[in-house]
Design a protein around this motif. Structure first.
Motif, PDB file in Angstrom:
ATOM      1  N   ARG A   1       0.849  -1.203   0.000  1.00  0.00           N
ATOM      2  CA  ARG A   1       0.000   0.000   0.000  1.00  0.00           C
ATOM      3  C   ARG A   1       0.887   1.257   0.000  1.00  0.00           C
ATOM      4  O   ARG A   1       0.637   2.216  -0.730  1.00  0.00           O
ATOM      5  CB  ARG A   1      -0.915   0.013   1.223  1.00  0.00           C
ATOM      6  N   VAL A   2       1.909   1.236   0.842  1.00  0.00           N
ATOM      7  CA  VAL A   2       2.819   2.381   0.923  1.00  0.00           C
ATOM      8  C   VAL A   2       3.558   2.571  -0.399  1.00  0.00           C
ATOM      9  O   VAL A   2       3.698   3.698  -0.891  1.00  0.00           O
ATOM     10  CB  VAL A   2       3.812   2.180   2.082  1.00  0.00           C
ATOM     11  N   ARG A   3       4.018   1.477  -0.982  1.00  0.00           N
ATOM     12  CA  ARG A   3       4.772   1.589  -2.237  1.00  0.00           C
ATOM     13  C   ARG A   3       3.921   2.214  -3.331  1.00  0.00           C
ATOM     14  O   ARG A   3       4.425   3.024  -4.133  1.00  0.00           O
ATOM     15  CB  ARG A   3       5.280   0.210  -2.668  1.00  0.00           C
ATOM     16  N   HIS A   4       2.648   1.865  -3.378  1.00  0.00           N
ATOM     17  CA  HIS A   4       1.797   2.492  -4.393  1.00  0.00           C
ATOM     18  C   HIS A   4       1.764   3.999  -4.216  1.00  0.00           C
ATOM     19  O   HIS A   4       1.947   4.761  -5.180  1.00  0.00           O
ATOM     20  CB  HIS A   4       0.364   1.959  -4.342  1.00  0.00           C
ATOM     21  N   VAL A   5       1.517   4.468  -2.992  1.00  0.00           N
ATOM     22  CA  VAL A   5       1.384   5.909  -2.759  1.00  0.00           C
ATOM     23  C   VAL A   5       2.690   6.632  -3.096  1.00  0.00           C
ATOM     24  O   VAL A   5       2.684   7.687  -3.750  1.00  0.00           O
ATOM     25  CB  VAL A   5       0.965   6.174  -1.304  1.00  0.00           C
ATOM     26  N   VAL A   6       3.814   6.074  -2.673  1.00  0.00           N
ATOM     27  CA  VAL A   6       5.107   6.716  -2.926  1.00  0.00           C
ATOM     28  C   VAL A   6       5.400   6.801  -4.420  1.00  0.00           C
ATOM     29  O   VAL A   6       5.787   7.863  -4.940  1.00  0.00           O
ATOM     30  CB  VAL A   6       6.226   5.948  -2.193  1.00  0.00           C
ATOM     31  N   THR A   7       5.216   5.711  -5.127  1.00  0.00           N
ATOM     32  CA  THR A   7       5.518   5.723  -6.565  1.00  0.00           C
ATOM     33  C   THR A   7       4.471   6.519  -7.346  1.00  0.00           C
ATOM     34  O   THR A   7       4.793   7.147  -8.361  1.00  0.00           O
ATOM     35  CB  THR A   7       5.608   4.294  -7.126  1.00  0.00           C
ATOM     36  N   GLU A   8       3.237   6.553  -6.869  1.00  0.00           N
ATOM     37  CA  GLU A   8       2.204   7.327  -7.553  1.00  0.00           C
ATOM     38  C   GLU A   8       2.495   8.818  -7.437  1.00  0.00           C
ATOM     39  O   GLU A   8       2.302   9.572  -8.403  1.00  0.00           O
ATOM     40  CB  GLU A   8       0.820   7.000  -6.982  1.00  0.00           C
ATOM     41  N   ASN A   9       2.958   9.254  -6.272  1.00  0.00           N
ATOM     42  CA  ASN A   9       3.357  10.660  -6.141  1.00  0.00           C
ATOM     43  C   ASN A   9       4.440  11.020  -7.154  1.00  0.00           C
ATOM     44  O   ASN A   9       4.414  12.099  -7.759  1.00  0.00           O
ATOM     45  CB  ASN A   9       3.859  10.936  -4.717  1.00  0.00           C
TER      46      ASN A   9
END
Length: 386
Positions: free
Chosen positions: A269-277
């Motif tokens: 979940r965290v990886r999605h948010v970081v890479t999406e930013n």
């Protein structure tokens, strides 16, 4: 029906239902999020644009602190309430959106005596195009004007968000209301959801011989229930475990450390948010330097991240995206909160029919409900229409 005819029709329908003239008609658009999903409530970046599908509200002020709200999509009697009695836990159903704004405006210190209102909308419900924010923003700008409150667009966006969070019960961020209020024709809106700063980014689709196709899968979703709240809770848990205020403070260079500290699901979940930013910021740069024809790969990467790391896609969305990509779209992704709703396909004008035919055929072959496929263009934000 052209815009003037639709406004005439809405005014006449208001007269029929309330036996009086409306004082004005206000309009607010739905939105498509070009890229940046589930980043808003994590203090991150988003890149939506207002679309040429709109909600319109015809309104007449009252002085008895009563509100009556009717809609053209609900034939029952108007929802009626006393301004002073509206609040969290007091309303439900579709009327929670306009009445939530009534409460939120009052909480912001705006004084008004009530109103009669008729709502009409061309924004599809449950399609991930933010029909809820379109209602909230149309109501907010109407009250702001009638009360002479003079609130800024950023303040009105926060008022709409609070209505949705506390009265509707959906834990959404600031993106939808900001896009509906700040959008301009020919532009996307780059929003920093931590500072609430925003700037317009050129999005000249027509000049690049491109269109943005919306593929409404007809799989309905609700932000107030289920997976959306669970994803938000997971992000908050990840931020807490990593000892940061929000996932905005986590960068790609921190992901190796995060993988060691977090359980496997929370890490994804965290990886999605970081890479999406990062993808949002890259998309803004590419739009400014190369134009929309060069963002396809970023759209594709965003969908894979939502499908695999955030797990908010569904078979219908995946089929729509994959079919569009294999039949001429230069990039495609699901858009909105997930678990249904719509996909977007950035498509050359000469490939539009091929994409449409292939997607319709693909859904028919597996026996799913026929999707609604249409094109949208960037449009102006909320304003008084008459």
């Amino acid at each position: 029906m052209n815009i003037n005819n639709s406004l005439d029709w809405l005014a006449e329908e208001f007269r029929r239902r309330f036996e009086t003239e409306p004082e004005g008609i206000w309009s607010a658009p739905g939105r498509v999020n070009l890229i940046g999903e589930h980043t808003d409530y994590n203090g991150g970046f988003v890149l939506p644009f207002a679309i040429d599908r709109r909600t319109r509200v015809a309104v007449r002020a009252r002085t008895d602190r009563k509100v009556q709200v009717a809609s053209t999509f609900n034939g029952s009697s108007p929802a009626t309430a006393d301004i002073d009695d509206v609040g969290p836990g007091t309303v439900s159903g579709w009327s929670a959106y306009p009445l939530g704004v009534v409460w939120s405006m009052r909480e912001a210190g705006v004084n008004f005596g009530g109103f009669d209102m008729l709502i009409d909308s061309s924004v599809p419900v449950g399609a991930g195009l933010s029909s809820s924010a379109a209602i909230e923003c149309a109501v907010a700008v109407a009250i702001n004007d009638l009360a002479g409150a003079g609130l800024s667009r950023t303040k009105l966006a926060l008022i709409g968000q609070r209505a949705e969070n506390e009265v509707v019960g959906a834990p959404t961020g600031i993106m939808d209301q900001s896009a509906s209020l700040l959008g301009q024709d020919g532009s996307a809106v780059f929003i920093d959801c931590r500072s609430y700063g925003s700037e317009l980014v050129p999005l000249d689709l027509a000049g690049s011989d491109l269109v943005l196709q919306i593929i409404d899968t007809k799989v309905s979703h609700s932000h107030a229930t289920g997976g959306y709240a669970a994803r938000r809770a997971s992000c908050e848990r990840g931020a807490s475990d990593l000892r940061v205020d929000s996932l905005r403070d986590v960068t790609a260079s921190d992901l190796d450390r995060a993988a060691e500290q977090l359980d496997e699901e929370t890490f994804r979940r965290v990886r999605h948010v970081v890479t999406e930013n990062e993808r949002v910021q890259q998309t803004v740069e590419v739009l400014r330097t190369q134009g929309p024809a060069a963002i396809g790969e970023l759209l594709d990467q965003s969908h894979v991240s939502m499908r695999d790391d955030f797990e908010i896609s569904c078979p219908e969305l995946d089929l729509a995206v994959e079919t569009a990509r294999h039949n001429g779209a230069i990039g495609a992704r699901m858009t909105g909160g997930g678990f249904g709703g719509s996909a977007i396909a950035l498509t050359p004008v000469d490939q539009v029919d091929a994409v449409r035919t292939a997607v319709l055929s693909g859904f028919e072959q597996v026996g799913w409900t026929t999707p609604d496929i249409f094109e949208v263009q960037p449009a102006d934000g909320a304003h008084r229409a008459r």
